[in-house]
Motif scaffolding. Structure first.
Motif, PDB file in Angstrom:
ATOM      1  N   GLY A  80       0.841  -1.195   0.000  1.00  0.00           N
ATOM      2  CA  GLY A  80       0.000   0.000   0.000  1.00  0.00           C
ATOM      3  C   GLY A  80       0.872   1.239   0.000  1.00  0.00           C
ATOM      4  N   ALA A  81       0.810   2.014  -1.096  1.00  0.00           N
ATOM      5  CA  ALA A  81       1.556   3.273  -1.123  1.00  0.00           C
ATOM      6  C   ALA A  81       0.777   4.303  -0.327  1.00  0.00           C
ATOM      7  CB  ALA A  81       1.729   3.740  -2.564  1.00  0.00           C
ATOM      8  N   THR A  82       1.474   5.202   0.329  1.00  0.00           N
ATOM      9  CA  THR A  82       0.887   6.269   1.157  1.00  0.00           C
ATOM     10  C   THR A  82      -0.319   5.785   1.976  1.00  0.00           C
ATOM     11  OG1 THR A  82      -0.515   7.111  -0.646  1.00  0.00           O
ATOM     12  CG2 THR A  82       1.656   8.114  -0.409  1.00  0.00           C
ATOM     13  N   ALA A  83      -0.123   4.660   2.627  1.00  0.00           N
ATOM     14  CA  ALA A  83      -1.164   4.128   3.517  1.00  0.00           C
ATOM     15  C   ALA A  83      -1.070   4.866   4.852  1.00  0.00           C
ATOM     16  CB  ALA A  83      -0.957   2.640   3.717  1.00  0.00           C
ATOM     17  N   LYS A  84      -2.051   4.617   5.710  1.00  0.00           N
ATOM     18  CA  LYS A  84      -2.018   5.268   7.025  1.00  0.00           C
ATOM     19  C   LYS A  84      -1.879   4.231   8.122  1.00  0.00           C
ATOM     20  CE  LYS A  84      -3.727   9.840   7.424  1.00  0.00           C
ATOM     21  NZ  LYS A  84      -4.845  10.670   7.084  1.00  0.00           N
ATOM     22  N   ILE A  85      -1.079   4.567   9.129  1.00  0.00           N
ATOM     23  CA  ILE A  85      -0.955   3.709  10.303  1.00  0.00           C
ATOM     24  C   ILE A  85      -1.428   4.503  11.517  1.00  0.00           C
ATOM     25  CG2 ILE A  85       0.659   2.479  11.801  1.00  0.00           C
ATOM     26  CD1 ILE A  85       2.383   1.889   9.484  1.00  0.00           C
TER      27      ILE A  85
ATOM     28  N   VAL B  63      11.469   0.980  -1.049  1.00  0.00           N
ATOM     29  CA  VAL B  63      11.969  -0.388  -1.134  1.00  0.00           C
ATOM     30  C   VAL B  63      10.832  -1.413  -1.192  1.00  0.00           C
ATOM     31  CG1 VAL B  63      13.045  -2.154   0.326  1.00  0.00           C
ATOM     32  CG2 VAL B  63      14.250  -0.024  -0.136  1.00  0.00           C
ATOM     33  N   LEU B  64       9.803  -1.210  -0.393  1.00  0.00           N
ATOM     34  CA  LEU B  64       8.772  -2.234  -0.252  1.00  0.00           C
ATOM     35  C   LEU B  64       8.057  -2.536  -1.566  1.00  0.00           C
ATOM     36  CD1 LEU B  64       7.333  -1.256   3.247  1.00  0.00           C
ATOM     37  CD2 LEU B  64       8.863  -3.147   2.684  1.00  0.00           C
ATOM     38  N   SER B  65       7.853  -1.520  -2.417  1.00  0.00           N
ATOM     39  CA  SER B  65       7.160  -1.771  -3.689  1.00  0.00           C
ATOM     40  C   SER B  65       8.010  -2.683  -4.582  1.00  0.00           C
ATOM     41  CB  SER B  65       6.861  -0.457  -4.402  1.00  0.00           C
ATOM     42  OG  SER B  65       8.055   0.232  -4.670  1.00  0.00           O
ATOM     43  N   GLN B  66       9.327  -2.596  -4.440  1.00  0.00           N
ATOM     44  CA  GLN B  66      10.209  -3.416  -5.276  1.00  0.00           C
ATOM     45  C   GLN B  66      10.070  -4.907  -4.975  1.00  0.00           C
ATOM     46  OE1 GLN B  66      14.305  -2.120  -5.534  1.00  0.00           O
ATOM     47  NE2 GLN B  66      13.709  -0.055  -4.955  1.00  0.00           N
ATOM     48  N   LEU B  67       9.631  -5.215  -3.745  1.00  0.00           N
ATOM     49  CA  LEU B  67       9.507  -6.628  -3.373  1.00  0.00           C
ATOM     50  C   LEU B  67       8.416  -7.320  -4.183  1.00  0.00           C
ATOM     51  CD1 LEU B  67       9.876  -6.521   0.514  1.00  0.00           C
ATOM     52  CD2 LEU B  67      11.618  -6.669  -1.230  1.00  0.00           C
ATOM     53  N   LEU B  68       7.478  -6.537  -4.732  1.00  0.00           N
ATOM     54  CA  LEU B  68       6.415  -7.127  -5.545  1.00  0.00           C
ATOM     55  C   LEU B  68       6.779  -7.130  -7.024  1.00  0.00           C
ATOM     56  CD1 LEU B  68       4.834  -5.833  -2.975  1.00  0.00           C
ATOM     57  CD2 LEU B  68       2.844  -6.314  -4.351  1.00  0.00           C
ATOM     58  N   GLU B  69       7.696  -6.234  -7.376  1.00  0.00           N
ATOM     59  CA  GLU B  69       8.011  -6.039  -8.794  1.00  0.00           C
ATOM     60  C   GLU B  69       9.024  -7.050  -9.307  1.00  0.00           C
ATOM     61  OE1 GLU B  69       7.308  -3.313 -11.111  1.00  0.00           O
ATOM     62  OE2 GLU B  69       5.520  -3.084  -9.866  1.00  0.00           O
ATOM     63  N   LYS B  70       9.972  -7.416  -8.471  1.00  0.00           N
ATOM     64  CA  LYS B  70      11.067  -8.255  -8.936  1.00  0.00           C
ATOM     65  C   LYS B  70      10.798  -9.730  -8.606  1.00  0.00           C
ATOM     66  CE  LYS B  70      14.111  -4.677  -9.664  1.00  0.00           C
ATOM     67  NZ  LYS B  70      13.720  -3.524  -8.880  1.00  0.00           N
TER      68      LYS B  70
ATOM     69  N   LYS C  22       7.527   0.368 -12.353  1.00  0.00           N
ATOM     70  CA  LYS C  22       6.286  -0.401 -12.390  1.00  0.00           C
ATOM     71  C   LYS C  22       5.735  -0.373 -13.823  1.00  0.00           C
ATOM     72  CE  LYS C  22       1.624   0.321 -10.686  1.00  0.00           C
ATOM     73  NZ  LYS C  22       1.030  -0.988 -10.619  1.00  0.00           N
ATOM     74  N   LEU C  23       5.304  -1.526 -14.317  1.00  0.00           N
ATOM     75  CA  LEU C  23       4.760  -1.578 -15.677  1.00  0.00           C
ATOM     76  C   LEU C  23       3.339  -1.023 -15.703  1.00  0.00           C
ATOM     77  CD1 LEU C  23       6.008  -5.129 -16.726  1.00  0.00           C
ATOM     78  CD2 LEU C  23       6.817  -2.943 -17.634  1.00  0.00           C
ATOM     79  N   PRO C  24       2.931  -0.418 -16.828  1.00  0.00           N
ATOM     80  CA  PRO C  24       1.565   0.124 -16.912  1.00  0.00           C
ATOM     81  C   PRO C  24       0.517  -0.966 -16.673  1.00  0.00           C
ATOM     82  CG  PRO C  24       2.879   0.823 -18.800  1.00  0.00           C
ATOM     83  CD  PRO C  24       3.703  -0.185 -18.051  1.00  0.00           C
ATOM     84  N   ASP C  25      -0.658  -0.553 -16.224  1.00  0.00           N
ATOM     85  CA  ASP C  25      -1.732  -1.518 -15.982  1.00  0.00           C
ATOM     86  C   ASP C  25      -2.451  -1.892 -17.267  1.00  0.00           C
ATOM     87  OD1 ASP C  25      -1.441  -1.684 -13.143  1.00  0.00           O
ATOM     88  OD2 ASP C  25      -2.187   0.362 -13.055  1.00  0.00           O
ATOM     89  N   ALA C  26      -2.382  -1.029 -18.278  1.00  0.00           N
ATOM     90  CA  ALA C  26      -3.048  -1.336 -19.543  1.00  0.00           C
ATOM     91  C   ALA C  26      -2.437  -0.526 -20.670  1.00  0.00           C
ATOM     92  CB  ALA C  26      -4.537  -1.035 -19.436  1.00  0.00           C
ATOM     93  N   ALA C  27      -2.547  -1.068 -21.890  1.00  0.00           N
ATOM     94  CA  ALA C  27      -2.114  -0.353 -23.091  1.00  0.00           C
ATOM     95  C   ALA C  27      -3.312  -0.226 -24.016  1.00  0.00           C
ATOM     96  CB  ALA C  27      -0.983  -1.118 -23.777  1.00  0.00           C
TER      97      ALA C  27
END
Ligand SMILES: [Zn+2]
Ligand SMILES: [Zn+2]
Length: 493
Positions: free
Chosen positions: A189-194, A307-314, A415-420
């Motif tokens: 979750g980007a810019t999530a709240k805790i 860093v955390l978003s990269q864990l899903l990308e790679k 991050k790759l686009p969601d649609a083309a």
């Protein structure tokens, strides 16, 4: 004068910066996290001391002792806003199954996991009426602290942690073994709240929350007859932060020693992620949620470390983490003197309350599986490479420039686009690429066919229309301009 210590003659000064942030005029992210302050009375007026919000939640909590220049002070009061304390209360429902936070009218089920909203096994209340966002605290000098007070404070406060995804900014993936068995479920979750809620002193089992005189702002038992009317009980204190988070759900938890397994996994992943991505200990933090079913990781540094978003990308992200973890836990080079865990591997001052649970041997089988694992995104089980090939197929066959742009996005690791070439019906417009899940961005790749004045005018109208009708951010890349530099805004996705 900054936001930190400073002399002052009045209890409250007006900081425009602080005011605008509190009123929500400034975006919460990429913005210095405002600390909470406490007013300490001194002979020549008074001083403000400030602490990061999560620290202040305990340190500036009612009746806590603050040491300042050799003297003892007790937190006695909270600032009463002009509109009154009542107007500040939040009504909150929290899910103890997954940790999710809901504000406003009470809910019966969780928006995130669908579980029933109910109290946890420690009888922490799930639906709270009086939750007060933390304000400036006011301390009073205290020469003597009674034994009774000291005893109660020794056990500390009962604080629970909760989170919530920012709308549209959540992405999930699964870490699979080499045989295709799902091992971990990841949700970023980007810019999530805790949120953290201080529910009162741990020692006061029979009394939930704090007592507050809403007229004067004084904490604790009423000082006189009059005060009883404005006395509220069961008041909880709350602070929040915005950050990038990753929720990890281990999918095969052993039945035996499950609590120790989860705790060990938490600190192993935290330490290994820090090692692989070269983060300082205070840049990544974690907590167990939902009675130990989920692990919450967050980028604690201001603005996030990305860093955390990269864990899903790679696809190989968890192979690297497992490799580092096996090394940290002495499985590559045995250390005889380390029985369950030691300060060289998983123990630290920060996790001292969990030391009895941490045992590196419990997670060795999972680490071995992760060593040959693959992160599979939510694009129907496709790897990043496969997804890239699929997007290439979907580009306009007549526009080579689109494929050049896509290749650049792929090679930079963005991050790759969601649609083309997907139609956005609301604007009747078909951008070359769109991002939908993390941010709404429409990319237009203008090759030479877009060079004529007529075509450019038409493009402009179409894109303005898209911007106004849908809120998409439009990113126009022209083949004859420095489009490579413009692409870098995708780095933060
Ligand atoms: Zn839930
Ligand atoms: Zn060790």
């Amino acid at each position: 004068m900054g936001l930190n210590e400073g002399k002052s003659n009045s209890e409250f000064e007006f900081y425009p910066y602080r005011y605008f942030a509190a009123e929500g005029f400034l975006p919460g992210f990429n913005f210095p996290r405002l600390p909470v302050r406490a007013y300490i009375p001194t002979e020549d007026g008074g001083e403000f001391i400030s602490r990061p919000r999560t620290v202040a939640l305990r340190e500036f909590a009612p009746s806590n002792i603050v040491y300042y220049e050799g003297s003892k002070f007790m937190v006695a009061k909270t600032k009463v806003p002009v509109s009154g304390i009542d107007s500040q209360y939040k009504r909150v429902s929290v899910c103890f199954n997954c940790g999710y936070f809901h504000e406003g009218n009470f809910r019966d089920t969780c928006e995130n996991c669908d579980a029933a909203i109910k109290n946890d096994r420690y009888e922490n209340i799930a639906k709270l009426t009086r939750v007060l966002p933390m304000e400036t605290a006011i301390a009073r000098r205290r020469e003597r602290i009674t034994c009774d007070e000291e005893e109660r404070l020794k056990y500390g406060y009962n604080v629970t942690t909760h989170f919530r995804y920012d709308s549209q900014k959540q992405e999930s993936a699964t870490v699979q073994s080499v045989e295709g068995t799902p091992l971990l479920r990841l949700t970023y979750g980007a810019t999530a709240k805790i949120w953290r809620i201080n529910r009162g002193l741990k020692k006061n089992i029979d009394e939930r929350g704090f007592k507050l005189d809403t007229k004067t702002g004084f904490w604790g038992d009423p000082r006189n007859e009059q005060a009883t009317e404005s006395l509220h009980t069961e008041v909880n204190l709350m602070v929040n932060d915005t950050c990038n988070i990753l929720v990890i759900e281990p999918l095969s938890v052993p039945v035996e020693n499950s609590e120790a397994f989860i705790a060990t996994l938490q600190y192993t992943l935290e330490t290994a992620i820090q090692a692989v991505y070269k983060l300082e200990a205070d840049e990544l933090d974690s907590e167990r949620l939902g009675e130990g079913k989920y692990l919450l990781f967050w980028e604690a540094a201001e603005g996030g470390a990305g860093v955390l978003s990269q864990l899903l990308e790679k696809p190989e992200a968890f192979q690297k983490i497992a490799n580092a973890a096996l090394d940290i836990c002495h499985f590559n080079q045995p250390k005889e003197s380390c029985v369950q865990a030691c300060y060289e591997c998983l123990l630290s001052y920060r996790n001292q309350f969990d030391h009895a649970l941490i045992n590196r041997h419990y997670i060795k089988p999972l680490l071995d599986q992760l060593l040959a694992s693959k992160v599979v995104g939510n694009f129907e089980g496709m790897s990043r490479e496969e997804r890239y090939q699929q997007l290439l197929q979907q580009t306009d066959p007549n526009s080579n420039f689109e494929r050049v742009v896509l290749q650049e996005i792929y090679q930079r690791g963005y991050k790759l686009p969601d649609a083309a070439q997907e139609l956005i019906p609301l604007a009747n417009c078909k951008p070359d690429f769109i991002y939908k899940t993390n941010a709404a961005i429409a990319i237009f790749c203008d090759g030479s066919v877009h060079d004529s004045p007529d075509k450019r005018r038409q493009d402009q109208i179409e894109r303005d229309n898209l911007r106004y009708n849908t809120g998409y951010t439009v990113l126009t890349l022209r083949h004859d301009q420095d489009w490579e530099a413009k692409l870098s805004i995708l780095a933060s996705l």
